[in-house]
Scaffold this active site. Structure first.
Site, short mmCIF file in Angstrom:
data_model
loop_
_atom_site.label_atom_id
_atom_site.label_comp_id
_atom_site.label_asym_id
_atom_site.label_seq_id
_atom_site.Cartn_x
_atom_site.Cartn_y
_atom_site.Cartn_z
N VAL A 3 0.84 -1.20 0.00
CA VAL A 3 0.00 0.00 0.00
C VAL A 3 0.88 1.25 0.00
CG1 VAL A 3 -1.74 1.29 1.28
CG2 VAL A 3 -1.81 -1.20 1.26
N CYS A 4 0.63 2.13 -0.97
CA CYS A 4 1.34 3.41 -1.06
C CYS A 4 2.85 3.17 -1.06
CB CYS A 4 0.86 4.31 0.08
SG CYS A 4 1.44 6.00 -0.04
N GLN A 5 3.57 3.77 -0.13
CA GLN A 5 5.03 3.56 -0.08
C GLN A 5 5.34 2.08 0.14
OE1 GLN A 5 6.89 4.99 3.47
NE2 GLN A 5 8.82 5.50 2.43
N GLY A 42 3.74 -0.23 -1.14
CA GLY A 42 3.62 -0.83 -2.46
C GLY A 42 4.94 -0.69 -3.22
N VAL A 57 -1.40 -1.23 -4.33
CA VAL A 57 -2.56 -0.35 -4.16
C VAL A 57 -2.05 1.07 -3.92
CG1 VAL A 57 -4.75 0.01 -2.95
CG2 VAL A 57 -3.77 -2.29 -3.07
#
Lengths: 371, 379
Positions: free
Chosen positions: B148-150, B152, B172
């Protein structure tokens, strides 16, 4: 870092500004015009007494830095910077201070006149000495000539030191008056020029290599002051830019509501108007935020704040180094050791696990071959 | 009479004012009756910890659980419980009910002791160790990663460096191409003197990071959000939801300096990842080495990680089985909106289920720690 502007910190900053004023008052006393005299540089008599003039100068600087030194220990309160950062009007305080100074700046033409006067004074004095040269013994001639030369040298030093302020004074004045008339960009220009003049005069002074026992402390103090001046300037410029955009957004809002009124779609409730207000502002700021110039300015503000914190932290570490408490420097050394030890330990554990796995496989293999 | 461009309607204004007064009064009762705000309630157990990092395993909530577990790698910024903020809108609970076997990494709150932690420590150290623990617990060579985000971005880097340990990759709202000008953070970060920042702070304070996020939308996030709260102050449920989100937003861990330095300089400023030029632990991160199935999800209204930062991943990898799905949500809405529960969570679960045939560990390796899938799920 941001906690130095409220509570006790606020008082400290006020004192600091007052001290700033003292410096510039002293400077003003030296440089202002009065009653048709050219300069009040501690009085015309002092021109022929350079050592006294020099002492005055030293005294002035000593007093100034003594005030700075008083300021430093008081600042050890936390919690301040942040709150003041949030106050948009904070940026006008330094501006008011700077602008008041700008009003007192001599105009460049007067300075040129004064320069000419001094040069002719020295030349005429030389001629006068030459005309009497046969009548004075050599030591007396040397003393008289040296005095004038020293006065000339010191005058040159002063000019070099304050020259930036004199050079920039027309622009400072112009921008100040433009700002008063409603040109918000002028405020940003004013601050930039002010800092340029500061850098070329006081900024250089603060970068003079210090000598003696407290050399390091003085250098840290000077860096701290210097970086604070940079921070305040960049910070003020940053908020002036935000203010300018807010002002433009307001103008845009007025225009928009007038247009809507013309179309019979004017907001009918406070809530409608509030929505229109914040969304107009948000989109105006978003346009600004997208620009590289804003990103650069934001980067400069953060960097200037960080630089000030770094210098100020170092100064505090210097002060606290004599106390029986570990400083950040001491702890950093410890953190590094712990990090390295932890890493080495994990590496050893991993290797041990790999070896034991290899051993397990080997045993299994041997067991299989035996069976 | 003074001219005003506002066409204020006396009755409407009066109604609006009275309504606001009522809500404020009722709001007093609401605020006084609010109990402690609880988050992160889905049952889970701690299965591994290393320094401040913790690895949790959620208790399965379905009888039909997919055999390959998924490890969620959250960002270092903010806390992973955003995915389990409230029970009726918990994306994690949703995934568990849909049959996923979920592990999650909690990076903890770095302090000055952690200032020297590098990106390598996070990826080759903590993340790799967490993956190994999950693999060992389930007796599998490969597990699913969901970043997720960083987190990811970390998962992408990890999958390129350790392809033998990842079965499927789900990213994501994940930035991989940092050259975009669609997001303010991507523009601003180019001009930040990161060296000075890290050298001075050691661990970058969470409050500093938060200030940066808030000024992205100053009027919305510092003003209108709270005006919206007043509007709903008479509704305890809305107020509680708001307070949960507020707690999460400002619960921001500091950033370990050295890791932050490399992440900002090499990724945000130099954009090395998408160019296959990033080095981690002396190895080049080549995205072409990612051949596993990839699901790349992003929000069309994401102002923090705009679509342009996520989209290029699919072209950068070698995977033949790759899919990209966008949802009409923002960065946070991807996890807490009703759309998240109805569309995002099921899409992820479905995609993983279709690709999660287990690959057992080779015999002879770690037999003592190997457990069959069933055993792994009941732990």
């Amino acid at each position: 870092m941001m906690e130095m502007f409220t509570g006790k910190g606020k008082d400290t900053w006020q004192n600091w500004w007052q001290n700033q004023n003292k410096i510039f008052d002293l400077w003003k006393e030296s440089m202002s015009f009065q009653n048709g005299k050219i300069f009040e540089l501690p009085g015309i008599m002092d021109w022929f007494s350079p050592e006294r003039f020099y002492q005055n100068w030293l005294k002035m600087m000593a007093e100034s830095f003594k005030e700075y030194l008083k300021w430093i220990p008081d600042i050890v309160s936390k919690e301040s910077f942040e709150q003041t950062m949030q106050k948009a009007d904070g940026c006008w305080k330094p501006f008011t201070f700077w602008s008041s100074m700008a009003e007192k700046l001599p105009v460049k033409e007067d300075v040129e006149k004064w320069k000419g006067f001094c040069q002719s004074l020295v030349q005429n004095y030389d001629k006068m000495l030459d005309s009497y040269s046969l009548n004075f013994p050599e030591p007396v001639k040397l003393m008289l000539k040296s005095s004038v030369e020293m006065a000339g040298s010191f005058q040159q030093f002063l000019f070099n030191f304050f020259q930036p302020w004199l050079d920039y004074s027309p622009e400072l004045r112009e921008n100040f008056f433009r700002f008063i008339k409603g040109d918000h960009k002028a405020c940003i220009d004013f601050l930039r020029i002010w800092y340029q003049a500061y850098q070329e005069s006081y900024g250089k002074f603060l970068q003079i290599p210090a000598l003696g026992l407290s050399r390091e402390s003085f250098e840290k103090l000077a860096s701290s002051i210097d970086s604070y001046m940079r921070y305040m300037t960049v910070y003020s410029e940053f908020f002036s830019t935000l203010y300018k955009i807010g002002y433009e957004a307001l103008e845009n809002l007025i225009k928009k509501t007038a247009e809507m009124a013309g179309e019979g779609k004017a907001p009918t409730t406070f809530k409608d108007f509030y929505q229109l207000w914040w969304q107009t502002n948000e989109s105006a700021y978003l346009e600004l935020f997208k620009t590289d110039s804003f990103a650069k300015m934001l980067g400069e503000v953060v960097d200037a704040g960080v630089e000030f914190k770094k210098n100020f932290d170092e100064l505090l570490v210097e002060f606290f180094s004599m106390l029986p408490v570990p400083t950040k420097k001491d702890m950093d050394s410890l953190y590094k050791s712990v990090y390295q030890l932890r890493k080495a330990l994990k590496d050893q554990v991993r290797k041990t696990e790999e070896l034991s796995e290899m051993l397990e496989q080997l045993n299994r293999k041997e067991g299989t071959s035996e069976s | 009479m003074m001219f005003t461009p506002l066409a204020l309607n006396a009755q409407k204004v009066m109604e609006e004012t009275l309504d606001m007064n009522k809500k404020l009064l009722q709001g007093m009762n609401t605020l006084l009756s609010i109990k402690d705000i609880e988050v992160d309630l889905t049952p889970k157990e701690l299965v591994y910890e290393e320094d401040k990092m913790k690895l949790y395993h959620y208790k399965p909530l379905s009888k039909d659980v997919i055999p390959v577990p998924v490890l969620i790698v959250y960002a270092l910024v903010n806390r992973q419980y955003m995915m389990d903020l409230q029970q009726n809108r918990s994306v994690i609970r949703n995934w568990l009910e849909l049959g996923l076997d979920v592990y999650i990494i909690d990076w903890g709150y770095p302090d000055q002791m952690d200032k020297y932690l590098t990106l390598e420590d996070y990826i080759d150290g903590y993340l790799n160790n967490a993956v190994d623990v999950v693999r060992r617990r389930c007796g599998l060579d490969k597990i699913n990663l969901l970043g997720v985000c960083q987190g990811g971005t970390f998962s992408v880097i990890y999958s390129a460096l350790y392809p033998e340990k990842v079965k499927n990759l789900v990213t994501v709202v994940t930035p991989v191409d940092f050259s975009t000008r669609d997001g303010l953070l991507f523009i601003w970060s180019k001009y930040m003197n990161i060296d000075n920042l890290v050298d001075t702070f050691g661990v970058i304070p969470g409050s500093f990071m938060n200030s940066g996020f808030i000024i992205l939308k100053p009027f919305q996030l510092m003003l209108d959000k709270y005006m919206g709260l007043i509007e709903n102050l008479d509704d305890p449920e809305v107020v509680e939801d708001f307070l949960r989100m507020e707690k999460w937003i400002f619960d921001s861990p500091g950033q370990a300096g050295e890791a932050y330095r490399k992440f900002i300089k090499d990724l945000f400023q130099e954009n090395l990842l998408i160019q296959n030029k990033l080095e981690v632990g002396g190895r080049k991160v080549n995205l072409k080495k990612i051949e596993i199935p990839l699901l790349n999800i992003f929000g069309e209204y994401d102002h923090l990680v705009p679509p342009a930062a996520s989209r290029p991943l699919n072209d950068a990898v070698s995977s033949k089985d790759k899919q990209m799905i966008s949802f009409r949500v923002g960065h946070i809405g991807m996890f807490v909106s009703s759309k998240s529960q109805k569309e995002v969570a099921p899409a992820v679960a479905r995609w993983l289920k279709e690709r999660s045939e287990p690959e057992k560990k080779e015999t002879g390796k770690k037999t003592s720690k190997n457990k069959d899938v069933k055993q792994c799920l009941t732990e």
